[in-house]
Design an enzyme around this catalytic site. Structure first.
Site, PDB file in Angstrom:
ATOM      1  N   CYS A 216      -2.086   9.643   2.652  1.00 18.81           N
ATOM      2  CA  CYS A 216      -1.646   9.030   1.385  1.00 18.81           C
ATOM      3  C   CYS A 216      -2.591   9.344   0.240  1.00 18.81           C
ATOM      4  O   CYS A 216      -2.177   9.396  -0.908  1.00 18.81           O
ATOM      5  CB  CYS A 216      -1.501   7.524   1.546  1.00 18.81           C
TER       6      CYS A 216
ATOM      7  N   GLU B 211       0.882  -1.178   0.000  1.00 18.41           N
ATOM      8  CA  GLU B 211       0.000   0.000   0.000  1.00 18.41           C
ATOM      9  C   GLU B 211       0.910   1.215   0.000  1.00 18.41           C
ATOM     10  O   GLU B 211       1.437   1.606   1.048  1.00 18.41           O
ATOM     11  CB  GLU B 211      -0.896  -0.026   1.251  1.00 18.41           C
TER      12      GLU B 211
HETATM   13  P1  NAD Z   1       8.188   4.557   4.958  1.00 14.67           P
HETATM   14  O1  NAD Z   1       8.164   3.770   3.705  1.00 14.67           O
HETATM   15  O2  NAD Z   1       9.335   5.441   5.253  1.00 14.67           O
HETATM   16  O3  NAD Z   1       8.063   3.592   6.251  1.00 14.67           O
HETATM   17  C1  NAD Z   1       7.063   2.614   6.395  1.00 14.67           C
HETATM   18  C2  NAD Z   1       7.562   1.508   7.288  1.00 14.67           C
HETATM   19  O4  NAD Z   1       8.702   0.907   6.698  1.00 14.67           O
HETATM   20  C3  NAD Z   1       7.974   1.930   8.691  1.00 14.67           C
HETATM   21  O5  NAD Z   1       7.458   0.984   9.611  1.00 14.67           O
HETATM   22  C4  NAD Z   1       9.480   1.911   8.643  1.00 14.67           C
HETATM   23  O6  NAD Z   1      10.059   1.566   9.879  1.00 14.67           O
HETATM   24  C5  NAD Z   1       9.777   0.842   7.620  1.00 14.67           C
HETATM   25  N1  NAD Z   1      11.013   1.095   6.882  1.00 14.67           N
HETATM   26  C6  NAD Z   1      11.544   2.298   6.559  1.00 14.67           C
HETATM   27  N2  NAD Z   1      12.697   2.148   5.867  1.00 14.67           N
HETATM   28  C7  NAD Z   1      12.902   0.815   5.750  1.00 14.67           C
HETATM   29  C8  NAD Z   1      13.922   0.015   5.146  1.00 14.67           C
HETATM   30  N3  NAD Z   1      14.963   0.573   4.528  1.00 14.67           N
HETATM   31  N4  NAD Z   1      13.795  -1.333   5.224  1.00 14.67           N
HETATM   32  C9  NAD Z   1      12.744  -1.889   5.827  1.00 14.67           C
HETATM   33  N5  NAD Z   1      11.759  -1.190   6.432  1.00 14.67           N
HETATM   34  C10 NAD Z   1      11.822   0.149   6.398  1.00 14.67           C
HETATM   35  O7  NAD Z   1       6.803   5.332   4.927  1.00 14.67           O
HETATM   36  P2  NAD Z   1       6.283   6.428   5.928  1.00 14.67           P
HETATM   37  O8  NAD Z   1       7.188   7.619   5.799  1.00 14.67           O
HETATM   38  O9  NAD Z   1       6.034   5.847   7.275  1.00 14.67           O
HETATM   39  O10 NAD Z   1       4.868   6.766   5.281  1.00 14.67           O
HETATM   40  C11 NAD Z   1       4.715   7.660   4.253  1.00 14.67           C
HETATM   41  C12 NAD Z   1       4.459   6.980   2.931  1.00 14.67           C
HETATM   42  O11 NAD Z   1       3.486   5.967   3.080  1.00 14.67           O
HETATM   43  C13 NAD Z   1       3.901   7.935   1.914  1.00 14.67           C
HETATM   44  O12 NAD Z   1       4.489   7.683   0.667  1.00 14.67           O
HETATM   45  C14 NAD Z   1       2.424   7.584   1.868  1.00 14.67           C
HETATM   46  O13 NAD Z   1       1.779   7.913   0.672  1.00 14.67           O
HETATM   47  C15 NAD Z   1       2.465   6.120   2.104  1.00 14.67           C
HETATM   48  N6  NAD Z   1       1.208   5.669   2.660  1.00 14.67           N
HETATM   49  C16 NAD Z   1       0.414   4.862   1.915  1.00 14.67           C
HETATM   50  C17 NAD Z   1      -0.809   4.472   2.416  1.00 14.67           C
HETATM   51  C18 NAD Z   1      -1.743   3.570   1.650  1.00 14.67           C
HETATM   52  O14 NAD Z   1      -2.724   3.120   2.229  1.00 14.67           O
HETATM   53  N7  NAD Z   1      -1.492   3.269   0.395  1.00 14.67           N
HETATM   54  C19 NAD Z   1      -1.209   4.888   3.681  1.00 14.67           C
HETATM   55  C20 NAD Z   1      -0.358   5.699   4.408  1.00 14.67           C
HETATM   56  C21 NAD Z   1       0.859   6.080   3.895  1.00 14.67           C
END
Ligand code: NAD
Length: 460
Positions: A248, A214
């Site tokens: 998002c 997602e």
């Molecule tokens: P992110 O991708 O930075 O982090 C998400 C999760 O991944 C966190 O739990 C984090 O600890 C983990 N993570 C981060 N880097 C990692 C790595 N290198 N290896 C493994 N795990 C890792 O996202 P965010 O900043 O928390 O959220 C923002 C993004 O999420 C935006 O792009 C937003 O559009 C998207 N989002 C999508 C939805 C949806 O339903 N489609 C909902 C909310 C947010």
């Protein structure tokens, strides 16, 4: 706080595998009980959840109820439909299979991993969990470390109400994620950014683990002239500036018919005043940016652009005023990545073909919004664009409809969930074909001599 020592990750997974093997989660009554427990646990900790979100995002209590605690509605929906979803479904067979019967059995996948983001940090970790429980899986949750207060309360709630051999929380950041991703799961459900999504998928590929991703992206919002202006500006203002734009499916940028642009901008200024007053920094109803890093990224977008509403910021509070910018070029940094903050660029068009071409020249978005009552225009936009979902004459509300699968397409994600789609995401559809013994036609058995004409007839 790390509830579960990272060194124990292998042990938790092993315990969950053993628990899954007992077959307990296959019992639909057990699943319904667990969903009820989850609902009660949320209700019991409502105040602590509100406080955690206030601490992480300055999230107003009303927003916490309508966008986080409202996940309870998903639990009720799953409880109501679970008996039906989990029943084997008859499948049709063609006439040449007349002695057979076919059925599809949904079965749980096993032990699943759910990784959450920080923007709706409660709802976006609990909502997939509802699907995992409903479908009969064990689950490990990894909430976002960036929304640390919410991560803590999720860990406390789960530890208090569930056996870790069934549902466990592993807190932590990239290190915790990586440790988990090194293990084999039966499904990984990830919500977050596209860049990290690719890392998750690469890690999952090593174990051939299926993924739901997602992700995000730049969701466009088209505004035509055939609208109720007052309703339009209110709905855009709400969808864009709720949670200070860290949504998002927030409208990322506006594509506005030139003829209505001036009225729209005036309307946006008016509705912003109505929502947050003359000085939104003093409004109890306006959230803050999650971290210094995100604050700096957003403030950078405001360099060398034409701010027509807002633009003020306060670093000590990580406050950025609801901001509208005009005369934006597609080469501006603000148009090159997902904004994910309270900045709304306006791009004008004279012909809808220009707006459609712009959308189609970019990665497929998670959401697409269209404000127009013109049925032909609605049809054209639906036909000529692709996006995870579409909402016409409103914003963000599509996420609240349990009967609509929610997810992206292309760069905005893989797979979907909510309601029945969540159950399906966390289930394997096992196809079962049964023959009977009352007849055994020999046309498919060797020796084949002389059988080809009949086979050709059957295929024809
Ligand atoms: P992110 O991708 O930075 O982090 C998400 C999760 O991944 C966190 O739990 C984090 O600890 C983990 N993570 C981060 N880097 C990692 C790595 N290198 N290896 C493994 N795990 C890792 O996202 P965010 O900043 O928390 O959220 C923002 C993004 O999420 C935006 O792009 C937003 O559009 C998207 N989002 C999508 C939805 C949806 O339903 N489609 C909902 C909310 C947010």
């Amino acid at each position: 706080m790390i509830t579960t020592e990272l060194s124990n990750v292998g042990e938790i997974i092993q315990n969950q595998r053993e628990f899954f093997q007992t077959g307990k989660t296959k019992d639909v009554t057990f699943r319904i009980e667990q969903l009820k427990t989850l609902k009660q646990a949320i209700i019991e900790h409502e105040q602590a959840i509100v406080e955690a979100l206030q601490a992480d995002l300055h999230k107003p209590q009303v927003e916490t109820y309508i966008t986080e605690i409202s996940v309870i509605k998903e639990i009720d929906y799953a409880i109501k439909h679970l008996q039906n979803w989990s029943k084997p479904k008859k499948a049709a067979v063609s006439w040449d299979f007349f002695s057979y019967s076919a059925k599809i059995y949904p079965e749980p996948l096993g032990v699943v991993l759910i990784i959450g983001p920080w923007n709706y940090p409660f709802q976006l970790i609990i909502s997939p969990l509802i699907g995992a429980i409903a479908a009969g899986n064990c689950a490990i949750l990894k909430p976002s470390e960036i929304a640390s207060h919410t991560s803590d309360i999720v860990a406390k709630i789960i530890a208090k109400h569930f056996d870790p051999a069934y549902i466990a929380v592993v807190e932590g950041g990239v290190e915790a994620s990586q440790k988990l991703l090194a293990e084999k799961f039966d499904h990984i459900f990830f919500t977050g950014g596209t860049a990290v999504g690719k890392i998750i998928m690469a890690a999952a590929a090593k174990h051939l683990t299926p993924v739901t991703l997602e992700l995000g992206g730049k969701s466009p919002c088209i505004v035509d002239t055939d609208i109720n202006l007052e309703h339009t500006v209110r709905r855009i203002t709400w969808g864009k500036f709720i949670n200070a734009g860290q949504t998002c499916i927030a409208p990322d940028y506006l594509l506005v018919n030139k003829k209505i642009k001036k009225d729209l901008i005036d309307g946006l200024a008016k509705s912003l005043k109505e929502f947050y007053g003359d000085n939104p920094i003093n409004s109890p109803d306006y959230a803050r940016i999650i971290s210094q890093k995100h604050f700096d990224r957003l403030v950078n977008f405001l360099k060398d652009v034409e701010v027509i509403i807002g633009g003020e910021n306060q670093p000590s509070e990580r406050y950025i005023a609801p901001t509208v910018i005009d005369h934006v070029s597609l080469e501006d940094p603000v148009m090159e990545e997902e904004i994910f903050g309270p900045i709304l660029p306006i791009i004008e068009y004279t012909d809808i073909a220009e707006a459609i071409a712009l959308i189609n020249s970019r990665p497929k978005p998670l959401a697409l919004y269209l404000f127009s009552q013109d049925k032909n225009l609605q049809k054209r936009v639906l036909q000529e664009t692709s996006s995870g979902g579409v909402c016409i004459n409103d914003t963000v509300m599509q996420v609240g409809v349990s009967s609509l699968p929610f997810g992206g397409v292309g760069d905005s994600g893989i797979g979907n969930y909510h309601g029945k789609a969540s159950f399906d995401t966390f289930s394997h559809k096992k196809s079962v074909l049964q023959n009977s013994f009352w007849l055994d036609l020999k046309w498919r058995y060797a020796p084949y001599q002389g059988k080809l004409p009949l086979i050709k007839k059957l295929l024809g």
